[in-house]
Design an enzyme around this catalytic site. Structure first.
Site, PDB file in Angstrom:
ATOM      1  N   SER A  58       8.030  -5.011   6.447  1.00  0.00           N
ATOM      2  CA  SER A  58       7.734  -6.098   7.390  1.00  0.00           C
ATOM      3  C   SER A  58       8.702  -7.271   7.263  1.00  0.00           C
ATOM      4  CB  SER A  58       6.300  -6.580   7.161  1.00  0.00           C
ATOM      5  OG  SER A  58       5.449  -5.478   7.081  1.00  0.00           O
ATOM      6  N   ASP A  60       6.150  -3.897  10.699  1.00  0.00           N
ATOM      7  CA  ASP A  60       4.683  -3.824  10.780  1.00  0.00           C
ATOM      8  C   ASP A  60       4.157  -3.999  12.212  1.00  0.00           C
ATOM      9  OD1 ASP A  60       5.444  -6.484  10.756  1.00  0.00           O
ATOM     10  OD2 ASP A  60       3.962  -7.137   9.279  1.00  0.00           O
ATOM     11  N   ARG A  92       0.835  -1.204   0.000  1.00  0.00           N
ATOM     12  CA  ARG A  92       0.000   0.000   0.000  1.00  0.00           C
ATOM     13  C   ARG A  92       0.865   1.247   0.000  1.00  0.00           C
ATOM     14  NH1 ARG A  92      -2.371  -2.184   4.377  1.00  0.00           N
ATOM     15  NH2 ARG A  92      -4.344  -3.220   4.070  1.00  0.00           N
TER      16      ARG A  92
HETATM   17  C1  G6P Z   1      -0.999  -4.852   8.553  1.00  0.00           C
HETATM   18  C2  G6P Z   1       0.052  -4.158   7.774  1.00  0.00           C
HETATM   19  C3  G6P Z   1       0.866  -5.021   6.893  1.00  0.00           C
HETATM   20  C4  G6P Z   1       1.156  -6.267   7.617  1.00  0.00           C
HETATM   21  C5  G6P Z   1      -0.138  -6.958   7.737  1.00  0.00           C
HETATM   22  C6  G6P Z   1      -0.038  -8.354   8.159  1.00  0.00           C
HETATM   23  O1  G6P Z   1      -2.200  -4.416   8.205  1.00  0.00           O
HETATM   24  O2  G6P Z   1      -0.396  -2.967   7.195  1.00  0.00           O
HETATM   25  O3  G6P Z   1       2.023  -4.391   6.515  1.00  0.00           O
HETATM   26  O4  G6P Z   1       2.177  -6.999   7.092  1.00  0.00           O
HETATM   27  O5  G6P Z   1      -1.001  -6.266   8.589  1.00  0.00           O
HETATM   28  O6  G6P Z   1      -1.098  -8.957   7.602  1.00  0.00           O
HETATM   29  P1  G6P Z   1      -1.137  -9.879   6.297  1.00  0.00           P
HETATM   30  O7  G6P Z   1      -2.174 -10.849   6.659  1.00  0.00           O
HETATM   31  O8  G6P Z   1      -1.514  -9.007   5.170  1.00  0.00           O
HETATM   32  O9  G6P Z   1       0.209 -10.486   6.168  1.00  0.00           O
HETATM   33  C1  BGC Z   2       8.898 -10.915   9.322  1.00  0.00           C
HETATM   34  C2  BGC Z   2       8.565  -9.865  10.348  1.00  0.00           C
HETATM   35  C3  BGC Z   2       7.156  -9.422  10.196  1.00  0.00           C
HETATM   36  C4  BGC Z   2       6.220 -10.596  10.196  1.00  0.00           C
HETATM   37  C5  BGC Z   2       4.789 -10.196  10.030  1.00  0.00           C
HETATM   38  C6  BGC Z   2       7.886 -12.018   9.356  1.00  0.00           C
HETATM   39  O1  BGC Z   2       8.121 -12.903   8.327  1.00  0.00           O
HETATM   40  O2  BGC Z   2      10.163 -11.451   9.548  1.00  0.00           O
HETATM   41  O3  BGC Z   2       9.428  -8.761  10.226  1.00  0.00           O
HETATM   42  O4  BGC Z   2       6.859  -8.548  11.229  1.00  0.00           O
HETATM   43  O5  BGC Z   2       6.566 -11.490   9.191  1.00  0.00           O
HETATM   44  O6  BGC Z   2       4.547  -9.574   8.830  1.00  0.00           O
END
Ligand code: G6P
Ligand code: BGC
Length: 852
Positions: free
Chosen positions: A538, A592, A477
């Site tokens: 992240s 994140d 995003r």
């Molecule tokens: C949040 C963040 C993302 C994050 C995500 C994890 O909303 O904005 O950057 O990595 O949650 O969730 P997802 O299920 O999308 O991996």
């Molecule tokens: C990453 C982290 C991150 C997490 C959730 C992991 O794979 O190493 O930095 O916070 O995923 O997105």
């Protein structure tokens, strides 16, 4: 009379036109016969009324309501599954004959799926008088595995291959049917899953409103003279024990009025039970001819005239046609019930038929079939005659029970390592605590405990417009975040990162990111402005300051080359430079978890932990600076990114790791890495389930042991399916639909097992996550020397948010393992991009203050 009524005597197959002209009968004999036969005619409306009333009676009994009239009983049989086709082995069935004087021993060999063949061998033994009358104990003892109703035996004995046979219909001495009902509709069973075979016991159906109009004086007489007057009134119009008796009563009636046998009866004809089903069937058989009818009547001590044979045949046909039609109305009620309970408009089903009436009577089945077609036009019913009575079905019940028990054992064995005890979870918590402490001290540890240089949560005085990038979850995003006195307003756009970019070259990835930013700026009218930018990235980064982060390694689905070991902010700035057109002011790089904590912290100052359970998993929390060896300073706090996804990469989780975890790890792009994450997060749970399903298929427990190509496909079983399948509002039928959409056609038993697999995998994930959170909050409590800690955890991630039970299981585990912490979980609504902007805003506020 409507169309069904016309199925009656005049047009029935092989029906003679009765009475024939020119026969030497008394002048009004034709009317007298017609009057008798007329009583046995049933109209379509009457049959429909019986169908409706019986259905009502069935549904009432299923709900456990006792009606005023003796209703059908709807007895659960505890048979929960129909044959699979894979049942194997030798089974012995003992059948005690109806009179109890003989014992049939049936040896059934089931040969499994290859040319599924049931080969029964049987022998009948006469039970000696002394055994029958003896004390009932002999030298042998027999384990009774199953006591089975004959309808159930009939249904279960049906040869597979013609689609599911889920109704058993018996018309023998008496009549009854059974069918597979959804267990959740059966009030007496406290069960909301799967199916159960219900023995309807429809012989006792006796709704006066529906049956009254079709009962004749002969039915009343028969009932009156029976051993159980007033009971089994429906059965007494259909069952083989009664058909001969009804014919006998009509013949006596007509003989006594001078229409038959020259007005004479015989002592045999007058004695109850002298006309048997066999006699009726034989006389009705079109191939029998008049001579055979004569012979039967003569055996009854009668002296029939030439014309009598025709009349007697007409009576037999009238009685039996009505029986078949009434039976059809009852079967149509069962079909309506099935259509309703399975929510299927058009039903395709096989009905196994058994009993002497089907075997002996020449027309019973054809009348039944035609009438069912008219009463249940949306059902495609095939009738499968039972080959060897119920005995083989009983063997099948035993075989199915044996198969289910064996499959359950294998399923339990497979899932046992996923069911963690409290002690195991406490051990995970303890190991996590140790790894955290070591990581903070800079000692070897699978937890990196990375300083984030975020020292404070927002205080509400931050203002301004900020750009944010959010990379590493399901979506990439770009956001514009406006922090004003009135709160925070966000405009954002989602851009895709194709897999080839995520796993291509680093330059390609960062050029793509900058392209997206430029596009966003143009759309928002921000071109040319250099707004402060917060970058949610992240992945594990070693930060030397707020705007410097060395990528330690990629995780999840990312693997772009030449990035690991590089400062991500520099890579972004270089890409900006390559693009020339833009100027960006990167102020902060934020994990994140940190973004989520900050975002939730804006609303709740107690929020000092950030948790992500999405594609990946991770936690950050506010640690005392004095405990962080790699950062100078002893006072105050700093947010630490634990990178707990890597917990166990030193082998410490090997005791918990199953063969399925090992397979998922081996097939991933980073084998040996992120072992804790691979047991918890959305990117992997579906894969763990898929590997378990493959294993269970290879054991023959699932999908009849047939490996499907689809299930071999990596990532075919998405983690979102776990959330859907485990949703409480879904019936097993919908679970089946989800899996069928995946090209995995399965039975209800399969669906139930897939559900259990999903539950075991997601439960372990949630509990491990809870054990980790318990370690973190306990550490914070101890850091602060508190008896009790009240704290909030900001949470984000698709798995946590979409799974129906994940969040409550995490909370329950934390309560169990960290009883002195009162933990509130706050779901982040805006994603961590907002948090990154807030970190940037705090940094800008602090920078301004230093400048002043
Ligand atoms: C949040 C963040 C993302 C994050 C995500 C994890 O909303 O904005 O950057 O990595 O949650 O969730 P997802 O299920 O999308 O991996
Ligand atoms: C990453 C982290 C991150 C997490 C959730 C992991 O794979 O190493 O930095 O916070 O995923 O997105």
């Amino acid at each position: 009379m409507d169309s069904i009524g016309s199925l009656g005597l005049q047009q029935g197959e092989g029906a003679p036109s009765c009475p024939q002209e020119g026969l030497p009968c008394p002048s009004n004999s034709s009317e007298m016969v017609q009057e008798c036969l007329q009583q046995f005619k049933v109209t379509g409306a009457q049959l429909r009324q019986i169908q409706t009333s019986l259905l009502g009676s069935m549904e009432q009994a299923l709900r456990g309501q006792v009606g005023p009239a003796p209703a059908v009983r709807m007895l659960p049989t505890y048979v929960g599954s129909t044959p699979h086709g894979t049942e194997k082995g030798d089974f012995v069935v003992l059948e005690l004959g109806a009179t109890g004087a003989s014992l049939r021993v049936l040896w059934v060999t089931l040969t499994g799926i290859e040319g599924h063949k049931v080969e029964p061998r049987s022998q009948e033994f006469v039970i000696p008088q002394e055994v029958m009358l003896g004390p009932g104990q002999q030298a042998y003892s027999i384990d009774v595995v199953a006591v089975v109703n004959d309808t159930v035996g009939t249904m279960m004995g049906c040869e597979p291959g013609v689609g599911p046979c889920e109704v058993g219909l018996v018309v023998d001495t008496g009549t009854n049917a059974c069918y597979m009902e959804e267990a959740r509709h059966v009030a007496v069973l406290d069960e909301d899953r799967g199916r159960v075979c219900i023995s309807i016991e429809w012989g006792s159906f006796s709704d006066e409103g529906a049956l009254g109009p079709v009962q004749t004086i002969f039915d009343h007489t028969l009932d009156h003279e029976s051993l159980n007057p007033g009971a089994q009134r429906f059965e007494k119009m259909i069952g083989g024990l009664y058909l001969g008796e009804l014919v006998r009563l009509v013949l006596v009636h007509l003989a006594q009025r001078g229409v038959l046998f020259g007005g004479h009866t015989s002592p045999v004809l007058r004695s109850q039970g002298s006309i048997l089903l066999e006699h009726v069937a034989e006389m009705e058989d079109p191939s029998a001819g008049a001579a055979r009818v004569h012979a039967v009547l003569q055996d009854l001590g009668l002296n029939p005239k030439a014309s009598d044979a025709e009349w007697v045949q007409c009576v037999c046909m009238a009685v039996c046609t009505r029986a078949a039609q009434l039976c059809a109305a009852a079967l149509a009620a069962v079909l309506s019930r099935l259509q309703h309970s399975r929510e299927q408009q058009a039903l395709q089903i096989a009905v196994a038929t058994g009993g002497r009436v089907f075997e002996r009577h020449p027309r019973f089945l054809s009348v039944l079939r035609e009438t069912v077609m008219l009463l249940a036009p949306n059902c495609d019913v095939s009738f499968i005659p039972s080959v060897d009575g119920g005995g083989r079905g009983v063997a099948m019940v035993t075989a199915v029970a044996a198969r289910l028990a064996a499959h359950r054992r294998l399923l339990e064995e497979t899932l046992a390592p996923f069911r963690l005890t409290r002690e195991q979870l406490a051990e995970v918590q303890a190991q996590m605590r140790e790894a955290m402490a070591k990581g903070l001290q800079g000692e070897a540890s699978s937890l990196r405990m990375l300083p984030t240089y975020v020292r404070a949560t927002p205080d509400g005085s931050e203002r301004g417009d900020f750009l944010a990038l959010d990379l590493g979850g399901t979506n990439f995003r770009v956001l514009l975040v406006r922090v004003t006195t009135g709160g925070v307003q966000i405009s954002s756009q989602i851009y895709s990162i194709p897999e080839c970019v995520a796993q291509g070259s680093g330059q390609q990835l960062f050029d793509h990111i900058v392209d997206c930013i430029v596009d966003f700026q143009q759309k928002q009218g921000l071109s040319g402005q250099s707004l402060p930018l917060g970058f949610t990235f992240s992945f594990p980064c070693r930060q030397m300051g707020l705007d410097q982060g060395i990528l330690l390694n990629w995780t999840k689905g990312f693997n772009a080359s030449d990035c690991e070991g590089q400062d991500v902010v520099c890579l972004l700035r270089e890409a900006i430079r390559r693009r020339q057109a833009v100027e960006l002011n990167v102020v902060a790089i934020v994990n994140d978890t940190v973004g989520t904590m900050m975002s939730c912290g804006y609303e709740d100052p107690h929020c000092e932990v950030g948790l992500i359970v999405g594609t990946g998993t991770n936690v950050c929390y506010m640690e005392e600076l004095r405990n962080v060896a790699s950062v100078d300073g002893d006072s105050g706090q700093m947010c630490i990114n634990t990178e707990w996804g890597a917990f166990g990469d030193d082998g410490s989780l090997s005791m918990l790791s199953t063969r399925f975890d090992a397979s998922v790890d081996q097939a991933s792009i980073n084998p040996g890495k992120q072992r804790f994450e691979k047991m918890i997060s959305g990117m992997y749970l579906g894969e763990i389930v898929r590997h378990i399903l493959l294993h269970l298929t290879s054991l023959g427990v699932l999908f009849r042991g047939q490996q499907t190509q689809r299930l071999q496909t990596r990532d075919i079983f998405k983690t979102k399916f776990l959330s859907e399948i485990e949703s409480d509002s879904l019936a097993l039928r919908q679970v089946r639909a989800i899996l069928e959409d995946l090209g995995l056609p399965l039975t209800s038993d399969d669906a139930l097992m897939v559900l259990e697999v999903c539950q075991a995998v997601s439960q372990r994930a949630a509990q491990l996550c809870g054990a980790g959170v318990a370690a973190v909050v306990e550490k914070i409590r101890e850091n602060r020397g508190l008896e009790e800690l009240t704290i909030s955890v900001g949470v984000d991630g698709t798995l946590y948010k979409l799974h129906p039970h994940f969040s409550s299981l995490v909370a329950a585990t934390v309560r169990e393992l960290a009883p002195r912490c009162v933990v509130t979980f706050l779901q982040s609504e805006d994603g961590s991009g907002k948090g990154a902007a807030l970190v940037t805003a705090v940094a800008c506020r602090l920078a301004q203050r230093t400048r002043i």
